[in-house]
Design an enzyme around this catalytic site. Structure first.
Site, PDB file in Angstrom:
ATOM      1  N   TYR A   4       0.675  -1.043   0.078  1.00  0.00           N
ATOM      2  CA  TYR A   4      -0.013   0.123  -0.074  1.00  0.00           C
ATOM      3  C   TYR A   4       0.771   1.155  -0.061  1.00  0.00           C
ATOM      4  O   TYR A   4       1.904   1.394   0.703  1.00  0.00           O
ATOM      5  CB  TYR A   4      -0.779   0.075   1.331  1.00  0.00           C
ATOM      6  CG  TYR A   4      -1.747   1.196   1.309  1.00  0.00           C
ATOM      7  CD1 TYR A   4      -2.951   1.163   0.471  1.00  0.00           C
ATOM      8  CD2 TYR A   4      -1.403   2.159   2.196  1.00  0.00           C
ATOM      9  CE1 TYR A   4      -3.695   2.312   0.698  1.00  0.00           C
ATOM     10  CE2 TYR A   4      -2.269   3.329   2.428  1.00  0.00           C
ATOM     11  CZ  TYR A   4      -3.369   3.414   1.517  1.00  0.00           C
ATOM     12  OH  TYR A   4      -4.395   4.537   1.512  1.00  0.00           O
ATOM     13  N   ASP A  38      -0.889  15.962   5.991  1.00  0.00           N
ATOM     14  CA  ASP A  38      -1.805  14.952   4.953  1.00  0.00           C
ATOM     15  C   ASP A  38      -3.126  16.095   4.665  1.00  0.00           C
ATOM     16  O   ASP A  38      -4.123  15.508   5.004  1.00  0.00           O
ATOM     17  CB  ASP A  38      -2.202  13.793   5.613  1.00  0.00           C
ATOM     18  CG  ASP A  38      -3.068  12.898   4.592  1.00  0.00           C
ATOM     19  OD1 ASP A  38      -2.845  13.321   3.388  1.00  0.00           O
ATOM     20  OD2 ASP A  38      -3.426  11.925   4.993  1.00  0.00           O
ATOM     21  N   ASP A  86      -2.840   5.593  -2.784  1.00  0.00           N
ATOM     22  CA  ASP A  86      -3.809   6.281  -2.327  1.00  0.00           C
ATOM     23  C   ASP A  86      -4.063   7.795  -3.158  1.00  0.00           C
ATOM     24  O   ASP A  86      -2.831   8.469  -3.141  1.00  0.00           O
ATOM     25  CB  ASP A  86      -3.553   6.836  -0.593  1.00  0.00           C
ATOM     26  CG  ASP A  86      -4.440   7.933  -0.175  1.00  0.00           C
ATOM     27  OD1 ASP A  86      -5.422   8.697  -0.659  1.00  0.00           O
ATOM     28  OD2 ASP A  86      -4.165   8.151   1.160  1.00  0.00           O
ATOM     29  N   ASP A 114      -5.950  10.174  -2.932  1.00  0.00           N
ATOM     30  CA  ASP A 114      -6.724  11.296  -1.941  1.00  0.00           C
ATOM     31  C   ASP A 114      -8.397  11.492  -2.724  1.00  0.00           C
ATOM     32  O   ASP A 114      -9.037  10.686  -3.060  1.00  0.00           O
ATOM     33  CB  ASP A 114      -6.009  12.650  -2.018  1.00  0.00           C
ATOM     34  CG  ASP A 114      -4.873  12.487  -0.907  1.00  0.00           C
ATOM     35  OD1 ASP A 114      -4.795  11.410  -0.170  1.00  0.00           O
ATOM     36  OD2 ASP A 114      -3.782  13.271  -1.160  1.00  0.00           O
ATOM     37  N   HIS A 129      -7.328   4.486  -4.886  1.00  0.00           N
ATOM     38  CA  HIS A 129      -8.500   4.826  -4.191  1.00  0.00           C
ATOM     39  C   HIS A 129      -8.767   6.253  -4.469  1.00  0.00           C
ATOM     40  O   HIS A 129      -7.789   7.210  -4.232  1.00  0.00           O
ATOM     41  CB  HIS A 129      -8.827   4.178  -2.815  1.00  0.00           C
ATOM     42  CG  HIS A 129      -7.828   4.537  -1.711  1.00  0.00           C
ATOM     43  ND1 HIS A 129      -7.851   5.888  -0.977  1.00  0.00           N
ATOM     44  CD2 HIS A 129      -6.775   3.995  -1.126  1.00  0.00           C
ATOM     45  CE1 HIS A 129      -6.994   5.893  -0.069  1.00  0.00           C
ATOM     46  NE2 HIS A 129      -6.013   4.763  -0.117  1.00  0.00           N
ATOM     47  N   GLU A 184     -11.474   9.364  -2.841  1.00  0.00           N
ATOM     48  CA  GLU A 184     -12.185   9.621  -1.725  1.00  0.00           C
ATOM     49  C   GLU A 184     -13.277  10.495  -2.152  1.00  0.00           C
ATOM     50  O   GLU A 184     -13.073  11.561  -2.821  1.00  0.00           O
ATOM     51  CB  GLU A 184     -11.483   9.636  -0.321  1.00  0.00           C
ATOM     52  CG  GLU A 184     -10.859  11.210  -0.378  1.00  0.00           C
ATOM     53  CD  GLU A 184      -9.718  11.136   0.691  1.00  0.00           C
ATOM     54  OE1 GLU A 184      -8.949  10.022   0.713  1.00  0.00           O
ATOM     55  OE2 GLU A 184      -9.330  12.357   1.186  1.00  0.00           O
ATOM     56  N   CYS A 233      -7.110  13.525   7.235  1.00  0.00           N
ATOM     57  CA  CYS A 233      -7.059  12.076   7.667  1.00  0.00           C
ATOM     58  C   CYS A 233      -8.470  11.723   7.992  1.00  0.00           C
ATOM     59  O   CYS A 233      -9.210  12.348   8.620  1.00  0.00           O
ATOM     60  CB  CYS A 233      -5.858  11.685   8.962  1.00  0.00           C
ATOM     61  SG  CYS A 233      -6.169  10.225   9.596  1.00  0.00           S
ATOM     62  N   ARG A 239     -13.346   5.166  -1.880  1.00  0.00           N
ATOM     63  CA  ARG A 239     -13.434   5.350  -0.478  1.00  0.00           C
ATOM     64  C   ARG A 239     -14.440   6.400  -0.053  1.00  0.00           C
ATOM     65  O   ARG A 239     -14.566   7.338  -0.680  1.00  0.00           O
ATOM     66  CB  ARG A 239     -11.944   6.046  -0.136  1.00  0.00           C
ATOM     67  CG  ARG A 239     -11.930   6.500   1.493  1.00  0.00           C
ATOM     68  CD  ARG A 239     -10.516   6.907   2.070  1.00  0.00           C
ATOM     69  NE  ARG A 239     -10.568   7.839   2.921  1.00  0.00           N
ATOM     70  CZ  ARG A 239      -9.488   8.429   3.328  1.00  0.00           C
ATOM     71  NH1 ARG A 239      -8.230   7.796   3.326  1.00  0.00           N
ATOM     72  NH2 ARG A 239      -9.808   9.367   4.359  1.00  0.00           N
ATOM     73  N   GLU A 258     -14.159   4.496   5.306  1.00  0.00           N
ATOM     74  CA  GLU A 258     -13.166   4.806   6.132  1.00  0.00           C
ATOM     75  C   GLU A 258     -13.933   5.035   7.584  1.00  0.00           C
ATOM     76  O   GLU A 258     -15.123   5.211   7.924  1.00  0.00           O
ATOM     77  CB  GLU A 258     -12.732   6.209   5.675  1.00  0.00           C
ATOM     78  CG  GLU A 258     -11.643   6.970   6.448  1.00  0.00           C
ATOM     79  CD  GLU A 258     -10.477   6.195   6.710  1.00  0.00           C
ATOM     80  OE1 GLU A 258     -10.456   4.990   7.044  1.00  0.00           O
ATOM     81  OE2 GLU A 258      -9.346   6.926   6.465  1.00  0.00           O
ATOM     82  N   ASN A 290      -9.105  -0.139   7.077  1.00  0.00           N
ATOM     83  CA  ASN A 290      -7.870   0.584   7.339  1.00  0.00           C
ATOM     84  C   ASN A 290      -7.479   0.595   8.833  1.00  0.00           C
ATOM     85  O   ASN A 290      -7.963   0.855   9.507  1.00  0.00           O
ATOM     86  CB  ASN A 290      -8.167   2.116   6.960  1.00  0.00           C
ATOM     87  CG  ASN A 290      -7.019   3.288   7.313  1.00  0.00           C
ATOM     88  OD1 ASN A 290      -5.935   2.681   7.519  1.00  0.00           O
ATOM     89  ND2 ASN A 290      -7.411   4.495   7.210  1.00  0.00           N
TER      90      ASN A 290
HETATM   91  C1  LIG Z   1      -5.120   5.698   4.880  1.00  0.00           C
HETATM   92  C2  LIG Z   1      -4.740   7.055   4.756  1.00  0.00           C
HETATM   93  O1  LIG Z   1      -5.615   7.919   3.777  1.00  0.00           O
HETATM   94  C3  LIG Z   1      -3.545   7.272   4.193  1.00  0.00           C
HETATM   95  O2  LIG Z   1      -2.902   8.138   3.686  1.00  0.00           O
HETATM   96  O3  LIG Z   1      -2.670   6.569   4.573  1.00  0.00           O
HETATM   97  C4  LIG Z   1      -4.914   7.823   6.184  1.00  0.00           C
HETATM   98  C5  LIG Z   1      -3.971   7.066   7.469  1.00  0.00           C
HETATM   99  C6  LIG Z   1      -3.622   7.950   8.612  1.00  0.00           C
HETATM  100  O4  LIG Z   1      -3.586   9.467   8.439  1.00  0.00           O
HETATM  101  O5  LIG Z   1      -3.543   7.364   9.587  1.00  0.00           O
HETATM  102  C7  LIG Z   1      -6.370   7.892   6.790  1.00  0.00           C
HETATM  103  O6  LIG Z   1      -7.049   9.187   6.380  1.00  0.00           O
HETATM  104  O7  LIG Z   1      -6.897   7.181   7.322  1.00  0.00           O
HETATM  105 MG   LIG Z   2      -4.680   9.195   2.899  1.00  0.00          MG
END
Ligand SMILES: C[C@](O)(C(=O)O)[C@H](CC(=O)O)C(=O)O
Ligand SMILES: [Mg+2]
Length: 304
Positions: free
Chosen positions: A48, A62, A89, A91, A116, A118, A126, A161, A191, A213
């Site tokens: 991943y 993020d 990912d 986004d 994926h 979202e 996140c 997602r 999620e 996740n």
């Molecule tokens: C899965 C996720 O989208 C990611 O970017 O890895 C994040 C992981 C995290 O921030 O812990 C998420 O949005 O859950």
């Molecule tokens: Mg992410």
């Protein structure tokens, strides 16, 4: 050696077979190309590539600051170093539906097995934080439809997602999951599910593979392989786990150097020079030039 000898098309087929096998597929998150090698060596099903890790690795939060160019380039570097399928990912898809279409083609070109997209608003955050916002159903389905129409390899996995659970509840998540599948999603990433039963509820709502996740310090408990498998989950990711582990180890080593004036106390927990050379397949480069690997690796017994 060099890059993986498995083609992106073969990896996508392997990923599809894994998802159809009825066995839960574990995809740990690689934080660099070398860690993808480690994931392969330990026998996982796939790799991943986390948006959070790609952003954090650049020293950024993020929140959608990374660009398609950056994500496709780094994900491509990771994907090509492993024979395993890699899922990235993407986004919110980096813009409007037309941008989502371009995203899919760039990720296909970069050798990914899937990605994926979202349904969060920009700036995203996140999925395990409070205060998220999701786009309306029409916008969410247009993103997925654009993604599904854009791919050239039918085995490239378009995973939708949905972050709606935290905003509107479980039933809304089931409805949205159904609509996203209708729009062309091959798999669903629900999620921030709170319980195993919630995963089972999404499982009951759709006929496509679903992802769990298992990110640390989030809204979901860290469910085990068996718990997730019995809820009918098909794929589990550990997105930031290796980055957190590596950075935790790095922090402790820096503290050791400060405290002791040497890193010596940290050496036993380090990857050895020999293991590192093993992972980069150093010796194999002798096929080009036998003077490349003609030494005894320091720290290994003479007979090794
Ligand atoms: C899965 C996720 O989208 C990611 O970017 O890895 C994040 C992981 C995290 O921030 O812990 C998420 O949005 O859950
Ligand atoms: Mg992410």
């Amino acid at each position: 050696m060099l890059y993986s000898s498995t083609t992106p098309e073969q990896k996508r087929i392997a990923m599809r077979e894994g998802l159809a096998s009825g066995t839960l597929q574990q995809y740990p998150g690689a934080f660099n190309p070398l860690s993808a090698r480690l994931i392969q060596e330990k026998g996982f099903s796939g790799v991943y590539i986390s948006g959070a890790v790609l952003a954090n690795d650049l020293g950024l939060p993020d929140i959608g600051l990374t660009t398609l160019t950056e994500v496709a380039a780094r994900a491509g570097q990771i994907a090509r170093m492993t024979d395993l399928p890699a899922i990235v990912d993407a986004d919110t898809g980096f813009g409007e539906p037309m941008n989502v279409a371009r995203t899919i083609q760039e990720l296909e070109n970069a050798g990914l097995a899937g990605c994926h997209i979202e349904d969060q608003f920009n700036p995203k955050r996140c999925g395990h934080l409070d205060g998220k916002n999701v786009v309306d159903l029409d916008t969410a389905t247009k993103r997925i439809r654009a993604a599904a129409d854009a791919r050239r390899d039918p085995n490239f996995l378009i995973m939708a997602r949905t972050d709606i659970r935290a905003v509107e509840g479980l039933e809304a998540a089931q409805d949205r999951a159904r609509a996203l599948v209708e729009a062309g999603a091959d798999a669903i990433f629900p999620e921030a599910m709170k319980t195993v039963e919630e995963f089972a509820a999404i499982r009951a709502a759709v006929d496509v593979p679903i992802l769990a996740n298992m990110t640390e310090f989030g809204k979901s408990e860290l469910f085990t392989y068996d718990q997730l498998a019995s809820a009918g989950v098909n794929m589990v990711i550990y997105p930031v786990t290796l980055l957190r582990s590596a950075m935790g180890a790095a922090e402790r080593t820096l503290e050791t150097i400060k405290a002791d004036g040497t890193q010596a106390a940290s050496v036993p927990s380090m990857l050895t020079r020999a293991r590192l050379y093993d992972l980069v397949d150093y010796e194999a480069y002798n096929r080009f030039d036998t003077s490349v690997f003609n030494f005894q690796v320091p720290g290994t017994p003479a007979s090794a």
